[in-house]
Design an enzyme around this catalytic site. Sequence first.
Site, PDB file in Angstrom:
ATOM      1  N   TYR A  80      44.858 -37.369  49.615  1.00 55.73           N
ATOM      2  CA  TYR A  80      45.403 -38.350  48.678  1.00 55.73           C
ATOM      3  C   TYR A  80      46.740 -38.855  49.202  1.00 55.73           C
ATOM      4  CZ  TYR A  80      47.842 -40.194  44.599  1.00 55.73           C
ATOM      5  OH  TYR A  80      48.545 -41.007  43.746  1.00 55.73           O
ATOM      6  N   GLU A 134      47.907 -47.010  46.555  1.00 57.20           N
ATOM      7  CA  GLU A 134      47.333 -45.669  46.456  1.00 57.20           C
ATOM      8  C   GLU A 134      46.009 -45.586  47.198  1.00 57.20           C
ATOM      9  OE1 GLU A 134      47.082 -42.823  42.699  1.00 57.20           O
ATOM     10  OE2 GLU A 134      45.380 -44.202  42.696  1.00 57.20           O
TER      11      GLU A 134
END
Length: 385
Positions: free
Chosen positions: A101, A189
């Site tokens: 992530y 993101e």
Amino acid sequence: MDLLEYQGKQLFARHGLEVSPGKAVTTVEDAVTAAGEVGYPVVVKAQVLIGGRGKAGGVKLADNEDEAREHAGNILGMDIHGHLVRTLWIEHASDIATEYYASVLLDRSAKAPLVMFSIEGGVDIEEVAEQTPEKLIRHHVDALKGLSREEAVRIATEGKADADVIEGVADALVALYEVWIKEDATLAEINPLIVTPQRQVKALDAKVSLDGNALYRHPENQDLSDTENEDPIEVRAREQGVQYVKLDGDIGILGNGAGLVMSTLDVVAQAGGKPANFLDAGGGSDAAKIKQAVELILENEAVKAVLFNIFGGITRCDEVAKGLIAAFGEIQPDVPFVVRLDGTNDVAGRELLKEASLPNVHPARTMNEAAELVVELAAKSGAPA
Ligand code: GDP
Ligand code: MN
């Protein structure tokens, strides 16, 4: 301004982040053609402005034409948490060894950009942050210096990325930071940032929000605004220059000034109601503007009652009253209105409303009184829709 995954990936590619080749399509036949072009296996992905598409069945792998057709047919038109799927992204499928992530956003309290990285990717990152915060690396960046490659290597190392991909992860973080700063994004993101079995680091998903106020600096990004997938009332409001945000309750709200509207939402919630929208009619609202706003509010069929909360400063309450009277002359709403007029020319405004004796319009003196009354009326009002 939120971007769809495939648009976010276009920006990623522009700054050297590795992404898979793919095509955006809107029909099943185009999806099958695109799949043939990018090469099987492919992944068929719903393009909606909301996450959790995989869990909702909006992300499917296809090994051949039959599967591509079947998945495209199923996903197009699907409702994902209230978002209708109109566009698919067909991408050459990747093999996944690991899911990480990565994100960049502005940490307002620290007044600095924040880079986050975790090797626990592919899952809900809020859960990681809550349950195993030590696995989410948070690194503040000096905005004047930017994110250096050495810093990025430190983040990847501290986050315990596999040793052989530290460099690849660092490159990805530097590129992601560049996307965020150069494109004037408010959020960039990647979840998941994958490592392939060949140890390539690559963005499998993209969540990018651009700062709408900085769009003028990026003419090439103007057409990324996704009016087709946006709420039609919000689109119309923007065209009319009205600040309107649709919410999921049943009490229509209008106020003048963003701060007043925000507190109106709070007061209605405190009184046990659920606002159907945020609408800031702005300063100096005249009759025509008020009429437009009433029309926008009532376009949402969930609305069972409306609260007008006007504090007159530059805005004159008599103008607001005139606007309301004009609007009622033309659209005859079948839901009750509670009107609180306070401030400049409030007496004249209330007098006008009284003279007009509009059906179903209830005056209120204070904000709390108005909120309680509108919640009560909404509960009584039979749902028009
Ligand atoms: P989200 O559910 O909206 O976050 O959509 P994602 O784009 O993140 O996809 C959800 C999940 O689908 C990912 O975490 C992957 O596990 C899986 N997925 C997406 N693309 C691929 C792919 O190319 N290959 C494989 N094997 N899995 C994929
Ligand atoms: Mn994702």
